[in-house]
Design a protein around this motif. Structure first.
Motif, PDB file in Angstrom:
ATOM      1  N   GLY A 252       0.819  -1.213   0.000  1.00 42.07           N
ATOM      2  CA  GLY A 252       0.000   0.000   0.000  1.00 42.07           C
ATOM      3  C   GLY A 252       0.852   1.263   0.000  1.00 42.07           C
ATOM      4  N   VAL A 253       0.199   2.393   0.236  1.00 41.25           N
ATOM      5  CA  VAL A 253       0.914   3.666   0.296  1.00 41.25           C
ATOM      6  C   VAL A 253       0.551   4.395   1.589  1.00 41.25           C
ATOM      7  CG1 VAL A 253       1.091   3.978  -2.198  1.00 41.25           C
ATOM      8  CG2 VAL A 253      -0.889   4.880  -0.989  1.00 41.25           C
ATOM      9  N   VAL A 254       1.367   5.383   1.940  1.00 38.92           N
ATOM     10  CA  VAL A 254       1.154   6.136   3.178  1.00 38.92           C
ATOM     11  C   VAL A 254       0.373   7.415   2.895  1.00 38.92           C
ATOM     12  CG1 VAL A 254       2.325   7.412   5.026  1.00 38.92           C
ATOM     13  CG2 VAL A 254       3.184   5.178   4.310  1.00 38.92           C
ATOM     14  N   GLY A 255      -0.604   7.671   3.739  1.00 39.56           N
ATOM     15  CA  GLY A 255      -1.361   8.913   3.678  1.00 39.56           C
ATOM     16  C   GLY A 255      -1.192   9.656   4.991  1.00 39.56           C
ATOM     17  N   ALA A 256      -1.876  10.780   5.132  1.00 34.76           N
ATOM     18  CA  ALA A 256      -1.729  11.571   6.353  1.00 34.76           C
ATOM     19  C   ALA A 256      -2.977  12.392   6.605  1.00 34.76           C
ATOM     20  CB  ALA A 256      -0.526  12.504   6.222  1.00 34.76           C
ATOM     21  N   SER A 257      -3.159  12.781   7.860  1.00 31.78           N
ATOM     22  CA  SER A 257      -4.251  13.691   8.192  1.00 31.78           C
ATOM     23  C   SER A 257      -3.787  15.125   7.944  1.00 31.78           C
ATOM     24  CB  SER A 257      -4.651  13.534   9.654  1.00 31.78           C
ATOM     25  OG  SER A 257      -3.637  14.100  10.468  1.00 31.78           O
ATOM     26  N   ARG A 258      -4.715  16.037   7.978  1.00 34.79           N
ATOM     27  CA  ARG A 258      -4.374  17.443   7.789  1.00 34.79           C
ATOM     28  C   ARG A 258      -3.385  17.911   8.856  1.00 34.79           C
ATOM     29  NH1 ARG A 258      -8.684  22.447   7.547  1.00 34.79           N
ATOM     30  NH2 ARG A 258      -7.185  24.073   7.983  1.00 34.79           N
ATOM     31  N   ALA A 259      -3.585  17.438  10.091  1.00 30.18           N
ATOM     32  CA  ALA A 259      -2.698  17.854  11.186  1.00 30.18           C
ATOM     33  C   ALA A 259      -1.257  17.475  10.869  1.00 30.18           C
ATOM     34  CB  ALA A 259      -3.144  17.206  12.494  1.00 30.18           C
ATOM     35  N   ALA A 260      -1.053  16.271  10.337  1.00 31.61           N
ATOM     36  CA  ALA A 260       0.311  15.804  10.040  1.00 31.61           C
ATOM     37  C   ALA A 260       0.922  16.594   8.881  1.00 31.61           C
ATOM     38  CB  ALA A 260       0.286  14.314   9.718  1.00 31.61           C
ATOM     39  N   VAL A 261       0.092  16.959   7.912  1.00 26.45           N
ATOM     40  CA  VAL A 261       0.598  17.735   6.772  1.00 26.45           C
ATOM     41  C   VAL A 261       0.897  19.165   7.207  1.00 26.45           C
ATOM     42  CG1 VAL A 261      -0.023  18.710   4.520  1.00 26.45           C
ATOM     43  CG2 VAL A 261      -0.525  16.313   5.020  1.00 26.45           C
ATOM     44  N   ASP A 262      -0.019  19.751   7.973  1.00 28.87           N
ATOM     45  CA  ASP A 262       0.191  21.131   8.417  1.00 28.87           C
ATOM     46  C   ASP A 262       1.402  21.243   9.341  1.00 28.87           C
ATOM     47  OD1 ASP A 262      -1.873  21.931   6.877  1.00 28.87           O
ATOM     48  OD2 ASP A 262      -3.298  22.305   8.506  1.00 28.87           O
ATOM     49  N   ALA A 263       1.722  20.156  10.039  1.00 26.79           N
ATOM     50  CA  ALA A 263       2.908  20.163  10.895  1.00 26.79           C
ATOM     51  C   ALA A 263       4.188  20.012  10.076  1.00 26.79           C
ATOM     52  CB  ALA A 263       2.814  19.027  11.923  1.00 26.79           C
ATOM     53  N   GLY A 264       4.028  19.754   8.783  1.00 27.48           N
ATOM     54  CA  GLY A 264       5.198  19.623   7.917  1.00 27.48           C
ATOM     55  C   GLY A 264       5.809  18.234   7.932  1.00 27.48           C
ATOM     56  N   TRP A 265       5.085  17.254   8.484  1.00 24.33           N
ATOM     57  CA  TRP A 265       5.635  15.902   8.569  1.00 24.33           C
ATOM     58  C   TRP A 265       5.527  15.144   7.255  1.00 24.33           C
ATOM     59  CZ3 TRP A 265       2.499  14.548  13.625  1.00 24.33           C
ATOM     60  CH2 TRP A 265       2.975  15.359  14.677  1.00 24.33           C
ATOM     61  N   ARG A 266       4.522  15.490   6.472  1.00 25.76           N
ATOM     62  CA  ARG A 266       4.285  14.791   5.206  1.00 25.76           C
ATOM     63  C   ARG A 266       3.981  15.816   4.114  1.00 25.76           C
ATOM     64  NH1 ARG A 266       6.214   9.920   5.163  1.00 25.76           N
ATOM     65  NH2 ARG A 266       4.864   9.393   3.401  1.00 25.76           N
ATOM     66  N   PRO A 267       4.256  15.463   2.831  1.00 26.13           N
ATOM     67  CA  PRO A 267       3.924  16.396   1.751  1.00 26.13           C
ATOM     68  C   PRO A 267       2.412  16.563   1.600  1.00 26.13           C
ATOM     69  CG  PRO A 267       4.641  14.293   0.840  1.00 26.13           C
ATOM     70  CD  PRO A 267       4.864  14.221   2.327  1.00 26.13           C
ATOM     71  N   GLN A 268       2.031  17.674   1.007  1.00 27.25           N
ATOM     72  CA  GLN A 268       0.617  17.981   0.835  1.00 27.25           C
ATOM     73  C   GLN A 268      -0.094  16.888   0.033  1.00 27.25           C
ATOM     74  OE1 GLN A 268      -1.053  19.166  -2.177  1.00 27.25           O
ATOM     75  NE2 GLN A 268      -2.934  19.104  -0.953  1.00 27.25           N
ATOM     76  N   SER A 269       0.619  16.272  -0.898  1.00 28.95           N
ATOM     77  CA  SER A 269      -0.025  15.266  -1.766  1.00 28.95           C
ATOM     78  C   SER A 269      -0.464  14.026  -0.976  1.00 28.95           C
ATOM     79  CB  SER A 269       0.918  14.854  -2.899  1.00 28.95           C
ATOM     80  OG  SER A 269       2.165  14.441  -2.376  1.00 28.95           O
ATOM     81  N   ASP A 270      -0.030  13.906   0.271  1.00 25.13           N
ATOM     82  CA  ASP A 270      -0.422  12.768   1.109  1.00 25.13           C
ATOM     83  C   ASP A 270      -1.715  13.020   1.888  1.00 25.13           C
ATOM     84  OD1 ASP A 270       1.770  11.364   0.337  1.00 25.13           O
ATOM     85  OD2 ASP A 270       2.775  11.327   2.277  1.00 25.13           O
ATOM     86  N   GLN A 271      -2.218  14.238   1.858  1.00 27.25           N
ATOM     87  CA  GLN A 271      -3.331  14.581   2.759  1.00 27.25           C
ATOM     88  C   GLN A 271      -4.662  13.978   2.329  1.00 27.25           C
ATOM     89  OE1 GLN A 271      -3.735  18.732   3.890  1.00 27.25           O
ATOM     90  NE2 GLN A 271      -5.930  18.419   4.262  1.00 27.25           N
ATOM     91  N   VAL A 272      -5.293  13.291   3.258  1.00 26.79           N
ATOM     92  CA  VAL A 272      -6.618  12.711   3.054  1.00 26.79           C
ATOM     93  C   VAL A 272      -7.641  13.582   3.772  1.00 26.79           C
ATOM     94  CG1 VAL A 272      -8.092  10.729   3.569  1.00 26.79           C
ATOM     95  CG2 VAL A 272      -5.720  10.367   2.860  1.00 26.79           C
ATOM     96  N   GLY A 273      -8.729  13.934   3.089  1.00 25.29           N
ATOM     97  CA  GLY A 273      -9.779  14.708   3.744  1.00 25.29           C
ATOM     98  C   GLY A 273     -10.292  15.838   2.875  1.00 25.29           C
TER      99      GLY A 273
END
Lengths: 321, 287
Positions: free
Chosen positions: A227-248
């Motif tokens: 599979g692939v890794v996604g992230a919540s908005r909180a994780a993206v806004d914290a700069g932990w993951r790129p924007q393209s990973d954001q689910v929601g």
């Protein structure tokens, strides 16, 4: 099309469209546009396409809105289909929107159900507000009636490999004026992984991941699961993951077979964005987290212990089979 | 091409001051939408959305569009004009954009313009924009209410302009005659060079939108906000809004309720992980 193979969503659409074509008594045709795609065309017959229009050449080596819109719309004007369907990929949405403007016809984006009304017109169901509400949409008489279809929702039809589609090569010349811009480079992000909207398994992390470096354990789980890794908005806004990973709602709306939410509490925007996943797993140490209300399986525990253990278990199970 | 995007006076200014980069007229298309936090439900007859008690905001992707327009203006000078189609309440969102720093606004407000689809919205916007001077147009990638992601593309078609959808980076190159942008695609970014004028739709990651400052909010109240009616646009009722729409929502519904499932019990995290893996493999067969 991706990496020289037909995308799964194309087969999913053919499966649903075949029923519609039979009801209407009209032929089911596919369109392939690319640099050198002819070899893949007959295989679409297995999923119900009777005819495949192939538009190929160097002008289509990379997707550009201008070249693809010109090629598609010229063909549509000539063949006058009653219904035109697209995969709701990034470029599928771009192309369908531009084509709807050029043809002056209605378009429904990212549909989760497609079918016909009593009069044989296209009728679709699609999410709005990232899935908080669904809308049934009908079309004016202007043809073709158009829709883009969300990947991973309709299901794969049975393939009949004995059936081959007739290949019709269409010659389309596009010039610089049709393209109108220059593709100067491509920058790879995330190791060229599959887009979240088309992934079958997503392992997602939220605020509970506590830092960018901790996503390594999710990467490892995603890898053994394919599979692939996604992230919540909180994780993206914290700069932990790129924007393209954001689910929601301000990111991507996804519907994988399996969605594993790790350290995600389940804000309304996030729940809307993954609510159509077939199986949802939540791993969170807070038993009150709203995500558990949506989850098919919940694990109330420390994700930093559960996730590596789960990776190990999956590895063992996969080794057995 | 419509030919309206550069007026004669501007061309003259460009020639006489060729050493200075030309100031730019920048348009931003903006929509007011329900807050992402809002719980959205259909009315009891399921034919409309019940907006009772819902808070409205500037569409999230349009905020990136406004911010980018302001940054371009701050670099090369010029004017940022907000163009918005919506009912009376949309004025709040327009004022927010003005408070962020946009210079003026055009509000397409007429009952006949409402309840349309992406095509009729783009048609009305195109008609308003045709009469304006512009070098650059920004939109949001999609509105987070209808999620159509169509207006920027159709607008481009109607105005005879290129539209690049979902950009994450924007810079002017070639003395402002072109833009070099990063467009988000599967697995990465296409880097594109686009002659101006052109339309760009913004996605998250393009920039970090500023908050309106208090002086900004005060100033916004005095900035020019022009209201445009259907008659001003020169369109008929049949071409816009609900009457002109090419698609129509006939019924709304809520997504199927998901039942809360099984909480996996166990003595240790390892035991829970083992039970979970087994369930995923044997019960639901997804791995």
């Amino acid at each position: 099309m991706k990496d020289g193979a037909v995308k799964k969503v194309a087969y999913e659409i053919l499966g649903a469209a075949k029923k519609m074509a039979e009801q209407k008594g009209e032929p089911l045709c596919a369109v392939m546009i690319g640099k050198d795609v002819e070899g893949l065309a007959p295989g679409l017959g297995a999923y119900g396409a009777e005819k495949v229009y192939v538009i190929q050449g160097d002008s289509f080596a990379r997707y550009t809105t201008g070249a693809f819109t010109k090629a598609l719309c010229d063909l549509v004007k000539q063949e006058q289909p009653s219904i035109l369907l697209f995969g709701a990929s990034i470029n599928g949405k771009d192309l369908s929107a531009r084509a709807s403007g050029r043809l002056g016809v209605g378009l429904a984006t990212d549909c989760t159900e497609i079918g016909l009304d009593e009069a044989g017109n296209l009728k679709v169901k699609r999410p709005m507000f990232a899935g908080k509400v669904y809308a049934e949409v009908v079309f004016s008489d202007r043809k073709p009636q158009m829709a883009s279809v969300r990947p991973n929702v309709l299901g794969l039809p049975e393939a009949d490999e004995s059936r081959k589609a007739e290949v019709v090569k269409v010659d389309v010349q596009v010039g610089p004026d049709d393209i109108g811009l220059e593709v100067v480079d491509f920058v790879e992000v995330g190791g060229g992984k599959i887009d979240l909207t088309e992934a079958e398994i997503i392992v997602s992390g939220g605020r509970g991941m506590k830092g960018a470096e901790n996503f390594k354990i999710l990467e490892e789980l995603a890898e053994v699961l394919g599979g692939v890794v996604g992230a919540s908005r909180a994780a993206v806004d914290a700069g932990w993951r790129p924007q393209s990973d954001q689910v929601g709602q301000s990111g991507k709306v996804v519907s994988p077979n399996l969605y594993i939410a790790c350290g995600i509490s389940g804000a309304i925007q996030h729940l809307a964005g993954m609510g159509t996943s077939k199986v949802i797993v939540a791993i969170n140490k807070d038993p009150e987290a709203p995500i558990f209300k949506k989850a098919d399986y919940g694990v109330v525990d420390d994700l930093f212990k559960v996730v590596p253990a789960l990776t190990e278990e999956v590895r063992k199970l996969k080794a057995q089979s | 091409m419509t030919g309206h995007h550069r007026c004669a006076k501007k061309a003259l200014r460009y020639n006489s001051q060729s050493l200075r980069r030309e100031e730019m007229d920048i348009l931003v298309c903006l929509k007011q939408v329900p807050d992402t936090e809002a719980d959205i439900r259909p009315t009891s007859d399921m034919t409309a959305i019940d907006y009772t008690g819902v808070k409205f905001i500037v569409n999230v992707y349009d905020e990136y569009a406004v911010e980018e327009a302001l940054r371009v203006r701050e670099k090369v000078g010029g004017k940022v004009t907000i163009v918005s189609l919506g009912p009376d309440r949309a004025v709040e969102a327009i004022r927010t954009a003005l408070a962020m720093g946009a210079d003026e606004a055009v509000h397409l407000n007429d009952p006949a313009l409402l309840d349309g689809d992406a095509y009729t919205t783009a048609r009305a916007l195109a008609k308003a924009i045709e009469g304006m001077s512009y070098d650059l147009i920004f939109c949001g990638k999609q509105a987070i209410d209808d999620d159509l992601a169509q207006v920027g593309s159709i607008l481009g078609e109607l105005l005879g302009l290129q539209t690049v959808t979902g950009i994450m980076k924007f810079e002017l190159v070639d003395d402002g005659k072109k833009a070099r942008v990063h467009r988000q695609v599967e697995g990465g970014m296409d880097v594109l060079e686009v002659p101006l004028p052109a339309i760009f739709t913004a996605t998250k990651g393009l920039n970090e939108p500023r908050y309106p400052s208090l002086p900004g909010i005060m100033k916004a109240k005095k900035k020019p906000l022009k209201t445009v009616s259907l008659g001003d646009l020169g369109l008929s009722e049949e071409e816009v809004g609900a009457k002109g729409a090419l698609t129509k929502v006939v019924r709304y519904s809520l997504p199927p309720m998901r039942q809360a499932g099984t909480i996996i019990e166990g003595e240790t995290p390892e035991e829970k992980a083992s039970k979970l893996a087994k369930a995923l493999r044997e019960e639901v067969k997804v791995i």
